[in-house]
Enzyme design. Structure first.
Site, PDB file in Angstrom:
ATOM      1  N   GLU A 162      -4.983  17.154 -10.205  1.00 22.77           N
ATOM      2  CA  GLU A 162      -5.552  17.501 -11.513  1.00 22.77           C
ATOM      3  C   GLU A 162      -7.047  17.818 -11.443  1.00 22.77           C
ATOM      4  O   GLU A 162      -7.865  17.211 -12.129  1.00 22.77           O
ATOM      5  CB  GLU A 162      -5.289  16.380 -12.522  1.00 22.77           C
ATOM      6  CG  GLU A 162      -5.321  16.890 -13.952  1.00 22.77           C
ATOM      7  CD  GLU A 162      -4.825  15.872 -14.974  1.00 22.77           C
ATOM      8  OE1 GLU A 162      -5.053  14.680 -14.799  1.00 22.77           O
ATOM      9  OE2 GLU A 162      -4.213  16.333 -15.950  1.00 22.77           O
ATOM     10  N   ARG A 207      -3.862  22.155 -13.286  1.00 14.44           N
ATOM     11  CA  ARG A 207      -2.942  21.196 -13.896  1.00 14.44           C
ATOM     12  C   ARG A 207      -3.322  20.867 -15.345  1.00 14.44           C
ATOM     13  O   ARG A 207      -2.497  20.399 -16.129  1.00 14.44           O
ATOM     14  CB  ARG A 207      -2.919  19.931 -13.036  1.00 14.44           C
ATOM     15  CG  ARG A 207      -1.743  19.021 -13.332  1.00 14.44           C
ATOM     16  CD  ARG A 207      -1.587  17.964 -12.261  1.00 14.44           C
ATOM     17  NE  ARG A 207      -0.540  17.038 -12.616  1.00 14.44           N
ATOM     18  CZ  ARG A 207       0.086  16.257 -11.754  1.00 14.44           C
ATOM     19  NH1 ARG A 207      -0.236  16.281 -10.493  1.00 14.44           N
ATOM     20  NH2 ARG A 207       1.032  15.436 -12.145  1.00 14.44           N
ATOM     21  N   HIS A 215      -1.680  18.700 -26.344  1.00  9.04           N
ATOM     22  CA  HIS A 215      -1.847  17.255 -26.208  1.00  9.04           C
ATOM     23  C   HIS A 215      -3.206  16.735 -26.688  1.00  9.04           C
ATOM     24  O   HIS A 215      -3.310  15.572 -27.045  1.00  9.04           O
ATOM     25  CB  HIS A 215      -1.617  16.823 -24.757  1.00  9.04           C
ATOM     26  CG  HIS A 215      -0.152  16.747 -24.400  1.00  9.04           C
ATOM     27  ND1 HIS A 215       0.660  17.849 -24.396  1.00  9.04           N
ATOM     28  CD2 HIS A 215       0.628  15.693 -24.054  1.00  9.04           C
ATOM     29  CE1 HIS A 215       1.879  17.477 -24.053  1.00  9.04           C
ATOM     30  NE2 HIS A 215       1.895  16.173 -23.835  1.00  9.04           N
ATOM     31  N   LYS A 249       6.987  23.088 -14.027  1.00 16.62           N
ATOM     32  CA  LYS A 249       5.991  22.019 -13.828  1.00 16.62           C
ATOM     33  C   LYS A 249       5.679  21.860 -12.340  1.00 16.62           C
ATOM     34  O   LYS A 249       4.522  21.660 -11.963  1.00 16.62           O
ATOM     35  CB  LYS A 249       6.453  20.691 -14.455  1.00 16.62           C
ATOM     36  CG  LYS A 249       5.359  19.633 -14.283  1.00 16.62           C
ATOM     37  CD  LYS A 249       5.437  18.416 -15.156  1.00 16.62           C
ATOM     38  CE  LYS A 249       4.281  17.465 -14.797  1.00 16.62           C
ATOM     39  NZ  LYS A 249       4.371  16.153 -15.408  1.00 16.62           N
ATOM     40  N   ARG A 262       0.814  -1.232   0.000  1.00 19.37           N
ATOM     41  CA  ARG A 262       0.000   0.000   0.000  1.00 19.37           C
ATOM     42  C   ARG A 262       0.844   1.278   0.000  1.00 19.37           C
ATOM     43  O   ARG A 262       0.405   2.330   0.442  1.00 19.37           O
ATOM     44  CB  ARG A 262      -0.966   0.035   1.185  1.00 19.37           C
ATOM     45  CG  ARG A 262      -1.997  -1.066   1.126  1.00 19.37           C
ATOM     46  CD  ARG A 262      -3.201  -0.741   1.981  1.00 19.37           C
ATOM     47  NE  ARG A 262      -4.170  -1.805   1.883  1.00 19.37           N
ATOM     48  CZ  ARG A 262      -4.147  -2.900   2.634  1.00 19.37           C
ATOM     49  NH1 ARG A 262      -3.212  -3.057   3.548  1.00 19.37           N
ATOM     50  NH2 ARG A 262      -5.060  -3.822   2.485  1.00 19.37           N
ATOM     51  N   LYS A 292       2.550  11.462 -10.893  1.00 20.45           N
ATOM     52  CA  LYS A 292       1.677  10.501 -11.583  1.00 20.45           C
ATOM     53  C   LYS A 292       2.503   9.259 -11.910  1.00 20.45           C
ATOM     54  O   LYS A 292       3.631   9.373 -12.410  1.00 20.45           O
ATOM     55  CB  LYS A 292       1.161  11.099 -12.893  1.00 20.45           C
ATOM     56  CG  LYS A 292       0.005  12.048 -12.727  1.00 20.45           C
ATOM     57  CD  LYS A 292      -0.580  12.308 -14.101  1.00 20.45           C
ATOM     58  CE  LYS A 292      -1.592  13.399 -14.107  1.00 20.45           C
ATOM     59  NZ  LYS A 292      -2.034  13.717 -15.472  1.00 20.45           N
ATOM     60  N   HIS A 322       5.921  11.208 -29.847  1.00 29.69           N
ATOM     61  CA  HIS A 322       5.123  12.067 -28.971  1.00 29.69           C
ATOM     62  C   HIS A 322       5.538  13.538 -29.149  1.00 29.69           C
ATOM     63  O   HIS A 322       4.690  14.427 -29.232  1.00 29.69           O
ATOM     64  CB  HIS A 322       5.311  11.621 -27.514  1.00 29.69           C
ATOM     65  CG  HIS A 322       4.447  12.367 -26.545  1.00 29.69           C
ATOM     66  ND1 HIS A 322       3.076  12.254 -26.546  1.00 29.69           N
ATOM     67  CD2 HIS A 322       4.755  13.242 -25.556  1.00 29.69           C
ATOM     68  CE1 HIS A 322       2.574  13.030 -25.587  1.00 29.69           C
ATOM     69  NE2 HIS A 322       3.577  13.646 -24.980  1.00 29.69           N
ATOM     70  N   ASN A 369      -1.884  20.043 -20.477  1.00 35.90           N
ATOM     71  CA  ASN A 369      -2.396  19.350 -21.668  1.00 35.90           C
ATOM     72  C   ASN A 369      -2.246  20.177 -22.933  1.00 35.90           C
ATOM     73  O   ASN A 369      -2.617  19.705 -24.014  1.00 35.90           O
ATOM     74  CB  ASN A 369      -3.890  19.021 -21.504  1.00 35.90           C
ATOM     75  CG  ASN A 369      -4.093  17.814 -20.638  1.00 35.90           C
ATOM     76  OD1 ASN A 369      -3.214  16.950 -20.559  1.00 35.90           O
ATOM     77  ND2 ASN A 369      -5.214  17.754 -19.953  1.00 35.90           N
ATOM     78  N   HIS A 386      -2.401  13.975 -29.104  1.00 31.76           N
ATOM     79  CA  HIS A 386      -2.773  12.574 -28.900  1.00 31.76           C
ATOM     80  C   HIS A 386      -3.594  12.063 -30.078  1.00 31.76           C
ATOM     81  O   HIS A 386      -3.436  10.912 -30.507  1.00 31.76           O
ATOM     82  CB  HIS A 386      -3.581  12.402 -27.596  1.00 31.76           C
ATOM     83  CG  HIS A 386      -2.717  12.438 -26.369  1.00 31.76           C
ATOM     84  ND1 HIS A 386      -3.171  12.901 -25.149  1.00 31.76           N
ATOM     85  CD2 HIS A 386      -1.431  12.072 -26.174  1.00 31.76           C
ATOM     86  CE1 HIS A 386      -2.190  12.822 -24.271  1.00 31.76           C
ATOM     87  NE2 HIS A 386      -1.120  12.323 -24.857  1.00 31.76           N
ATOM     88  N   GLU A 411       8.049  19.218 -24.633  1.00 33.16           N
ATOM     89  CA  GLU A 411       7.441  19.477 -23.318  1.00 33.16           C
ATOM     90  C   GLU A 411       8.040  20.744 -22.692  1.00 33.16           C
ATOM     91  O   GLU A 411       7.354  21.511 -22.022  1.00 33.16           O
ATOM     92  CB  GLU A 411       7.630  18.292 -22.365  1.00 33.16           C
ATOM     93  CG  GLU A 411       7.127  16.950 -22.875  1.00 33.16           C
ATOM     94  CD  GLU A 411       5.602  16.825 -23.023  1.00 33.16           C
ATOM     95  OE1 GLU A 411       4.866  17.745 -22.594  1.00 33.16           O
ATOM     96  OE2 GLU A 411       5.159  15.805 -23.575  1.00 33.16           O
TER      97      GLU A 411
END
Ligand SMILES: NC(=O)c1ccc[n+]([C@@H]2O[C@H](COP(=O)([O-])OP(=O)(O)OC[C@H]3O[C@@H](n4cnc5c(N)ncnc54)[C@H](O)[C@@H]3O)[C@@H](O)[C@H]2O)c1
Ligand SMILES: [Zn+2]
Length: 276
Positions: free
Chosen positions: A149, A153, A160, A139, A33, A55, A176, A157, A164, A97
């Site tokens: 998020e 945040r 993106h 960032k 955990r 993340k 990417h 994107n 994407h 990025e």
């Protein structure tokens, strides 16, 4: 790890590109955990993006970003001398990025990346260390404002939503970095169309991407297929998608705490035609 008898005092070390550090993070988030994590990113993208923000996740056959957890590392060690062996084609992923970070938060970061891009690509450790630190700081500021998020945040994107879609349309042959680069041009164009961004600022973004050796066009984009790839129903003409858009360089559109703007299909189709 269970066989080895590792207990709750285990420290997981994630060493590698973003795929490895995301996996290490997921293991650390779920083993017993949650145990401690330290990341040592070895790709430019992992240094400026994947290991910043907590993340973690693993890819599943059903799609990206479906299985994961938020789990902050105890520390991240970004040693830019590790980039000496980074394959040529991997630099663009991190560079895209970094330019995104400049657009969303800090104009002089964007200008610096554009100015020193050849030294970055040549893996000059001093220059790279400086710009990586700056990009990470941007960032970190965004993530600290909104760790889970729920709001700001979403600005990360930028480029993106379309990016994407383009990756998907290419059958994931487009990198990417290239997809996000064209995605940033496309979304900047949308911001101009919607009257929120000046053409001059859009031009500065495109120039920075070009200086960094990233693609800014020259791609036949079928607007209808792009809309489908972005998850919008082509037949649903009134379908809208949410996009994080710049209103200046270093500033994103915000409306009462909402960081994404509704964009309708007609605008997307119009921009696709314009860029063709
Ligand atoms: N967690 C997040 O917030 C977040 C953010 C962005 C991206 N990601 C994830 O990161 C992943 C992409 O990361 P990536 O671009 O680092 O890809 P990657 O981990 O696949 O690394 C790219 C390639 O470069 C190699 N490599 C890495 N460092 C090297 C070095 N120093 N020398 C030689 N080869 C090296 C790797 O083995 C791999 O072949 C994706 O899975 C993406 O979903 C996560
Ligand atoms: Zn990205």
């Amino acid at each position: 790890m269970l066989d080895g008898g590792f207990g709750r005092d285990t420290l997981v070390v994630g060493l590698g590109g973003g795929v490895s550090t995301d996996l290490a993070g997921f293991v650390a988030a779920t083993y017993m955990r949650g145990v401690e994590l330290v990341n040592i990113p070895t790709s430019l993208l992992a240094m400026v993006d994947a290991t910043v923000g907590g993340k973690t996740g693993i890819n599943a056959a059903g799609g990206k970003n479906l299985i994961g957890a938020f789990h902050q590392p105890r520390g991240v060690i970004a040693d830019t001398s590790l980039l000496a062996t980074l394959p040529e084609g991997e630099w663009e992923n991190g560079l895209a990025e970094m330019i995104k970070h400049g657009v969303i938060e800090q104009r002089d970061h964007l200008e610096r990346i554009a100015a020193v891009a050849p030294s970055i690509r040549a893996a000059d450790p001093g220059v790279v260390a400086e710009v990586v630190a700056e990009s990470v700081a941007i960032k970190v500021r965004v993530v600290c404002d909104d760790p889970f998020e729920e709001g700001r945040r979403k600005v990360l994107n930028f480029g993106h939503t379309v990016g994407h879609g383009l990756e998907k349309l290419s059958g994931y042959r487009l990198s990417h970095g290239k997809a996000v680069s064209v995605g940033m041009v496309f979304e900047s164009e949308i911001a101009v169309e919607l009257g929120v961004l000046d053409q001059a600022d859009r031009d500065i973004i495109v120039d920075a991407l070009e200086h960094a050796g990233l693609p800014t066009g020259g791609m036949e984009i079928d607007g209808g297929r792009l809309i489908e790839a972005m998850g919008l129903d082509k037949k649903k003409k009134r379908g809208k998608t949410m996009m994080a858009l710049p209103c200046a360089i270093g500033k994103m559109v915000q409306n009462h705490g909402n960081w994404a703007v509704e964009v309708d299909s007609q605008t997307i189709l119009g921009v696709a035609r314009k860029l063709a």
